[in-house]
Design an enzyme around this catalytic site. Structure first.
Site, mmCIF file in Angstrom:
data_model
loop_
_atom_site.group_PDB
_atom_site.id
_atom_site.type_symbol
_atom_site.label_atom_id
_atom_site.label_comp_id
_atom_site.label_asym_id
_atom_site.label_seq_id
_atom_site.Cartn_x
_atom_site.Cartn_y
_atom_site.Cartn_z
ATOM 1 N N HIS A 22 50.712 -7.266 -100.715
ATOM 2 C CA HIS A 22 49.578 -7.055 -101.616
ATOM 3 C C HIS A 22 48.484 -8.090 -101.353
ATOM 4 C CE1 HIS A 22 47.680 -5.845 -105.469
ATOM 5 N NE2 HIS A 22 47.293 -7.111 -105.495
ATOM 6 N N GLU A 23 48.865 -9.347 -101.329
ATOM 7 C CA GLU A 23 47.868 -10.400 -101.119
ATOM 8 C C GLU A 23 47.315 -10.380 -99.702
ATOM 9 O OE1 GLU A 23 46.684 -11.824 -103.578
ATOM 10 O OE2 GLU A 23 48.227 -11.245 -105.025
ATOM 11 N N HIS A 26 44.292 -8.126 -99.606
ATOM 12 C CA HIS A 26 43.069 -8.820 -100.031
ATOM 13 C C HIS A 26 42.571 -9.757 -98.929
ATOM 14 C CE1 HIS A 26 43.309 -7.287 -104.064
ATOM 15 N NE2 HIS A 26 44.413 -7.959 -104.387
#
Length: 453
Positions: A22-23, A26
């Protein structure tokens, strides 16, 4: 490995994988959008490990493995050198900010598809979708022992787990559903399960039981485990005897014996009980005895109890080749996403209880350990569902989540300017309250489902 240690371990591994992807979503998009990333952390709190990369980003693994974050240069959060202003997140166009924020949930959705693909390629061992016993609604629909469930509605059911997952939503919606079967004789038929006749309230966790279906692999073999002293079977039947027939009626499952013994008792007199003992087949004469328990109704009994059955061997595999697994994985992810939104809708409208909708860390940890113990493919399927859940959760338009930021940016596109700091502050408080409430509900459900019951 004990259940507790295993649960903690697999929870940490699962969250570590999901949060990292997920990170990274980003991080990857931010870097390509020209934004300077200051810190990439998996976990919160005190760093257990960290190092500074050549790009100036600090990479860290922190002590609390319940999340993570990517810290980007932003003038709203600290001083920015004039030479770096163009690389600040807040200076990017609204479309770049949308792309950076959306990249986290999108990474989880892509990971979900990749995990389903790998699961399909490895092959998930399971049980064949064969009916062992049909009662109630299932029997009324014409389902019988030995029927193979080929499809429920428009969803193919190559394994029992797939059949179960297709039946549960229809049961929750009290919606009649067509079931395509193959009879023991090989003919294909379509039956209609009248799920609209289910009680208004039933145990949602046992929806398939409420329908009246028992799969073949959960049937109890008619093998004698113990014989009660002083009862008709004492000295006649022995531990390990396989009961084949009672009074000429064939026995396929332990549950067949009770009704046959009641009929025999009502008729009166002795009858033959056929058993297989080793290599021999014996016909033994017995007369049921009338038993009157301290509570409940009297009944006829032989005085035998079933042997504890061993876990049956899995006899079906959900598997595709590497190429066929690509559309299958994408289709499965889309189907599960629809089901998740449908479940959220059921919870919001009160059609299902929220205690069976929102899971906390204890439930997730125990599930992760259980799935891992069933093999790599089962664990991958659970990890795919968790990744999908994380992606969808983060897209919800709740301030402090990625979806809340996306909502702000959409408003900015419409009105032509960013939302005010006051509006963002109010939204943050509302978002924190909602998340706190959701977390409280998750922990409450954990306590209710794992510690109280």
């Amino acid at each position: 490995m004990s259940e507790f240690i295993g649960s903690v371990w697999w929870l940490i591994v699962s969250l570590g994988v999901l949060v990292t992807f997920h990170e990274f979503g980003h991080y990857w998009v931010a870097r390509r959008a020209g934004v300077k990333v200051l810190r990439f952390s998996v976990g919160f709190g005190k760093p257990l490990w960290e190092r500074r990369g050549a790009d100036g980003t600090v990479y860290a693994v922190a002590a609390i493995p319940l999340g993570g974050y990517v810290k980007m240069m932003d003038e709203r959060e600290g001083d920015v050198a004039p030479a770096d202003v163009a690389r600040a997140f807040n200076r990017q166009s609204v479309w770049k900010r949308i792309a950076i924020v959306a990249a986290g949930p999108v990474a989880n959705l892509l990971l979900c598809v990749a995990l389903f693909w790998l699961m399909f390629v490895l092959g998930r061992p399971d049980y064949a979708p064969v009916v062992g016993q049909a009662e109630g609604i299932a029997a009324q629909a014409g389902l019988q022992r030995g029927d193979v469930l080929l499809a429920v509605g428009d969803r193919e059911t190559p394994t029992w787990s797939e059949a179960q997952l297709a039946l549960i939503p229809a049961a929750l919606d009290h919606a009649d559903v067509a079931v395509r079967i193959r009879t023991p004789g090989g003919a294909e038929r379509t039956r209609t399960l009248g799920l609209s006749r289910l009680p208004a309230a039933f145990d949602e966790r046992r929806a398939v039981d409420a329908i009246g279906l028992l799969p073949r692999h959960l049937m109890v073999p008619p093998v004698v485990g113990t014989v009660a002293e002083g009862m008709p079977a004492w000295g006649v039947l022995a531990e390990g005897d396989h009961i084949m027939a009672v009074d000429g009626n064939p026995v396929a499952d332990w549950t067949d014996i009770g009704p046959l013994v009641q009929q025999l008792g009502e008729r009166g007199g002795p009858a033959m009980v056929e058993v297989r003992r080793g290599d021999e087949r014996l016909a033994l004469e017995m007369t049921p005895a009338r038993v009157t328990p301290a509570t409940g109704d009297a009944y006829w009994a032989l005085g035998v109890a079933a042997a504890r059955p061993a876990e049956p061997a899995k006899d079906a595999t959900l598997q595709y080749g590497p190429l066929a697994a690509v559309p299958a994985a994408a289709s499965e992810a889309l189907h599960q996403a629809r089901e998740m939104f449908a479940m959220i809708g059921r919870a919001l409208t009160g059609r299902v209880s929220v205690e069976n909708t929102v899971a906390g860390p204890i439930t997730i940890a125990r599930a992760a350990n259980a799935y891992a113990n069933h093999g790599a493919a089962w664990y991958l399927s659970m990890l795919a569902m968790l990744s999908l859940s994380l992606g969808i959760l983060n897209l919800l338009p709740i301030p402090v989540l990625d979806g809340g930021h996306l909502l702000y940016y959409l408003i900015e596109l419409v009105k032509g300017s960013p939302v005010s700091d006051r509006t963002m502050a109010v939204g943050q408080y509302i978002g924190l309250a909602l998340i706190a409430g959701l977390m409280g509900l998750a922990f409450y459900n954990d306590i209710l489902n794992n510690l109280v019951r």
